[in-house]
Design a protein around this motif. Structure first.
Motif, short mmCIF file in Angstrom:
data_model
loop_
_atom_site.label_atom_id
_atom_site.label_comp_id
_atom_site.label_asym_id
_atom_site.label_seq_id
_atom_site.Cartn_x
_atom_site.Cartn_y
_atom_site.Cartn_z
N ARG A 198 3.66 -8.14 2.27
CA ARG A 198 4.17 -7.13 1.34
C ARG A 198 4.10 -5.72 1.91
O ARG A 198 4.59 -4.78 1.28
CB ARG A 198 3.37 -7.19 0.05
N ALA A 199 3.49 -5.53 3.08
CA ALA A 199 3.28 -4.19 3.61
C ALA A 199 4.59 -3.60 4.12
O ALA A 199 5.35 -4.25 4.85
CB ALA A 199 2.25 -4.23 4.73
N THR A 200 4.84 -2.35 3.76
CA THR A 200 6.02 -1.63 4.24
C THR A 200 5.63 -0.39 5.04
O THR A 200 6.46 0.48 5.27
CB THR A 200 6.91 -1.21 3.05
N GLU A 201 4.38 -0.32 5.44
CA GLU A 201 3.87 0.79 6.22
C GLU A 201 3.06 0.20 7.37
O GLU A 201 2.28 -0.73 7.17
CB GLU A 201 2.99 1.69 5.33
N LEU A 202 3.26 0.71 8.58
CA LEU A 202 2.79 0.01 9.77
C LEU A 202 1.28 -0.04 9.89
O LEU A 202 0.73 -1.02 10.40
CB LEU A 202 3.41 0.65 11.01
#
Length: 483
Positions: free
Chosen positions: A127-131
């Motif tokens: 679900r992560a959209t940030e590195l």
């Protein structure tokens, strides 16, 4: 408050993180019960199974993208469905692990708790959209994977493979972190959508940004065991506890595939995308050819399934060679089929071999199709599905990815996939041949527990029923993930 501020987490954000929180809490409770009530340690696996079922039953929202925690995470139809795929692999692994842990006299509490935390990490990365959030989730489940790969400490083979996997995994983590640092230096942000916008507005990919993205591709290509990042897989699969490989070979690949797609979309948005699609086609072709050819000469069933897994990740990449955001149906169906058939196969393999420190030779199964009919039938169905033979879900999954290639004009990639699939049928049918056609060998007395039989039945029955009646799952994916 003077000098400080209270930080309140919105209830909606916590609700969106309910699956991960439940899995983490379940692992903590299991460890506390083991510490304070040692006699209750036999309840570790049942409690973990209930935790996974509870996580799967929790509502996750609809198909509308819902950002949370300052847009560091997102929840939509794709992540909801693939989260269920990860939980299916976790459930099958736990079912098959119960008998294995008893047989090998291994502590169940630590094993199940670490597995639940590993599943939470994969769901978080999905679900992560940030590195940086991706990296934290990657390290969370990677540390758990290293631990569980060498969990059988009395097994020299398991310890050796875990050390190899740890050393290579740590090296790859450095690649991922360096790639993130380079992209941050070029764009001033670590959010995936903002990176794409910044690169697009600055005139496209700079050489530094290109290297940053390639490092991320290498890192998640490692987790997917794509050629040429595959060398760890056969040794790690062979040495790790067989029930754990049911999870190990599926769940990290589901989350890594989604992150790889997000990285690919950065490159596609920042330039015309021809080079990135060609890169995906090259990785797909190399993985299909290498995985299929090397699997042909394997005599150990776990190594054979490891190399076939490399080929399967090549098939999964076929839609990415023409990616335009419309191929989610084929991706989700393929990952679901792979979870059921591969996890089911490894769960059954764990029960058919009574030694953990010796090679799992295919010839050792000679004639066992009649000695263990139910288990052998389930294993046969899983293997036929891995080979893409109708009417299993494996056939449907391969058909969908080949259609995507033809639709996009990559006929050569579809033909290559079809040829390697036909060749790959040989090593799957070789196991079936040994089970039913070769004379029975002297075999030890095996007692296959009910939980392992159930795991095999879910895996084999799932790919058969969904292959016979695919409209339900296709309709669900179209409604939730594609719209």
């Amino acid at each position: 408050m003077s000098g400080s501020e209270l930080y309140f987490v919105p209830s909606a954000d916590l609700l969106g993180l309910s699956r991960e929180l439940l899995l983490v809490a379940g692992g903590v409770v299991i460890l506390l019960l083991d510490a304070f009530f040692p006699r209750a340690r036999t309840a570790a696996v049942p409690l973990a199974l209930l935790t996974v079922l509870g996580a799967a039953a929790l509502p996750t929202g609809g198909d509308t993208p819902t950002p949370s925690f300052g847009a560091l995470l997102t929840q939509d139809g794709v992540t909801s469905l693939l989260g269920v795929v990860i939980l299916i692999a976790t459930f099958l692994c736990l079912l098959a692990s119960n008998g294995y842990l008893r047989r090998e006299r291994l502590a169940p509490a630590e094993y199940t708790a670490i597995l639940l935390w590993c599943a939470a990490g994969t769901l978080l990365m999905l679900r992560a959209t940030e590195l940086l959030t991706v990296f934290v989730a990657l390290e969370l489940f990677s540390i758990c994977l290293y631990t569980l790969a060498g969990y059988h400490r009395r097994n020299v083979l398991a310890t050796e493979s875990a050390i190899k996997y740890f050393l290579m995994g740590a090296f790859v983590s450095a690649f991922v972190l360096l790639g993130i640092a380079i992209l941050y230096g070029e764009t001033g942000t670590t959010k995936v959508d903002e990176i794409a916008l910044a690169l697009n507005f600055s005139g496209g990919l700079t050489p530094a940004a290109m290297w940053g993205l390639l490092m991320l591709v290498a890192g998640f290509g490692f987790k997917l065991s794509l050629v040429p990042f595959h060398a760890w897989a056969p040794d790690a699969y062979q040495g790790a506890p067989s029930p754990f490989v049911a999870f190990f070979s599926v769940a990290p690949k589901v989350a890594s595939a989604v992150v790889l797609i997000r990285v690919l979309e950065i490159g596609l948005y920042a330039e015309d995308g021809g080079n990135w699609r060609s890169l995906m086609a090259l990785l797909a072709a190399a993985s299909m050819i290498f995985g299929t050819v090397v699997a042909l000469v394997q005599r150990d069933i776990k190594r054979m399934l490891a190399y076939s897994g490399i080929a399967h990740m090549g098939y999964l990449l076929i839609p990415l060679a023409s990616w335009d955001g419309s191929a989610w149906t084929s991706i989700i169906v393929y990952l679901l089929a792979y979870a059921l058939m591969n996890a089911g196969a490894f769960a059954l393999v764990s029960a058919l071999y009574d030694t953990t420190d010796q090679p799992h030779l295919i010839d050792s199964l000679a004639g066992w199709g009649y000695r263990f009919p139910g288990v052998s039938i389930a294993l046969t169905i899983c293997l036929l599905s891995l080979g893409g033979i109708p009417p299993t879900l494996g056939f449907e999954a391969k058909y969908l990815v080949f259609v995507e290639a033809v639709r996009a004009g990559n006929l050569w990639l579809a033909l290559l996939g079809a040829v390697t699939s036909v060749v790959g049928i040989f090593y799957y049918l070789r196991v079936v041949y040994v089970l039913y056609m070769k004379p029975e060998t002297a075999a030890p007395r095996l007692t296959i527990d009910f939980e392992t039989r159930l795991a095999g039945a879910i895996g084999g029955g799932g790919v058969l029923l969904l292959g016979l009646f695919p409209d339900w799952i296709l309709g669900l994916i179209q409604r939730l993930a594609v719209g």
